[in-house]
Design an enzyme around this catalytic site. Sequence first.
Site, PDB file in Angstrom:
ATOM      1  N   TYR A  46       0.824  -1.215   0.000  1.00  0.00           N
ATOM      2  CA  TYR A  46       0.000   0.000   0.000  1.00  0.00           C
ATOM      3  C   TYR A  46       0.856   1.262   0.000  1.00  0.00           C
ATOM      4  CZ  TYR A  46      -3.775  -3.153   1.563  1.00  0.00           C
ATOM      5  OH  TYR A  46      -4.686  -4.168   1.694  1.00  0.00           O
ATOM      6  N   LYS A 226     -12.383   0.460   3.669  1.00  0.00           N
ATOM      7  CA  LYS A 226     -11.516   1.615   3.468  1.00  0.00           C
ATOM      8  C   LYS A 226     -12.350   2.878   3.563  1.00  0.00           C
ATOM      9  CE  LYS A 226     -10.646   3.114  -0.595  1.00  0.00           C
ATOM     10  NZ  LYS A 226     -10.233   3.265  -1.993  1.00  0.00           N
ATOM     11  N   ASN A 236     -19.350   4.081   8.568  1.00  0.00           N
ATOM     12  CA  ASN A 236     -18.972   2.676   8.656  1.00  0.00           C
ATOM     13  C   ASN A 236     -18.971   2.181  10.104  1.00  0.00           C
ATOM     14  OD1 ASN A 236     -18.579   2.615   5.884  1.00  0.00           O
ATOM     15  ND2 ASN A 236     -16.363   2.868   6.002  1.00  0.00           N
TER      16      ASN A 236
END
Length: 269
Positions: A46, A226, A236
Amino acid sequence: MSYDGSDGIPKLGLGTWQNTDGEDCAHSVTYALDLGYEHIDTAQAYDNEEYVGEGIEDSSVDREDFFLATKVWIDNLEHDDVLESTETSLDKLGTDYVDLLYVHWPAREYDAEETLTAFDQLYDEGKIEHVGVSNFEPEHLDEAQAVLDAPVFANQVEMHPLLRQDELHDYAIENDIQLVAYSPLARGEVFDVPELSDIANKHGVSEAQVSLAWLVQRENVVAIPKATGDDHIEDNFAALDLELDDEDVAKIDGIDRTSRKVDPYFAPW
């Protein structure tokens, strides 16, 4: 409530894939931890472990009070490369250990004996609390369990209402392995699924919360959506407060669509 290492992996974490802007990445990690997230997920590939480390340092949460995971990339899976690259990851993250270290894919330099004996060494040295794998199919899991001294603690795979992963879910339950669901919102496709929209309207929540609640209410499943914006991080996180009823779950389980979002040429399936 503070994370307790004996509890396994916290049910909802912050994924950081594609979050490569240093300031944005660090802020999202800090904001999530201060909000109450107890699980942060990153990876060598990443290219943001350093920014994740900055976010951890800037947060008000002590290191032992959250679960931190990273992954060894497929170019670094020879025995000595695992050891060296993990030391680099720890330096970037600003920590002496990670709670979970994954083999990112069973691909390229992956060799079960060479790779996993290095993971065992890191486990014995206390630099990793748990050994994980990612994108492993049942045959790879069988091989890994035969090679490792440490238990296989988790298998991180793409998982959402459009990719149920029933075979891997059954395997996880039978073998006491956590399934960690990446791309749990199917890269935004969950917002266009009528069944999920109907349930979202019923509860007055977002389709994202419905998808995440469906995942975290399943046995042995953890989700790592994400998110970068504060509002998405909050939305979320609110999925932990959503209780889907049997009718909701049956409607989601009955979705007759399959959509895999992550399918590189070196994938094992």
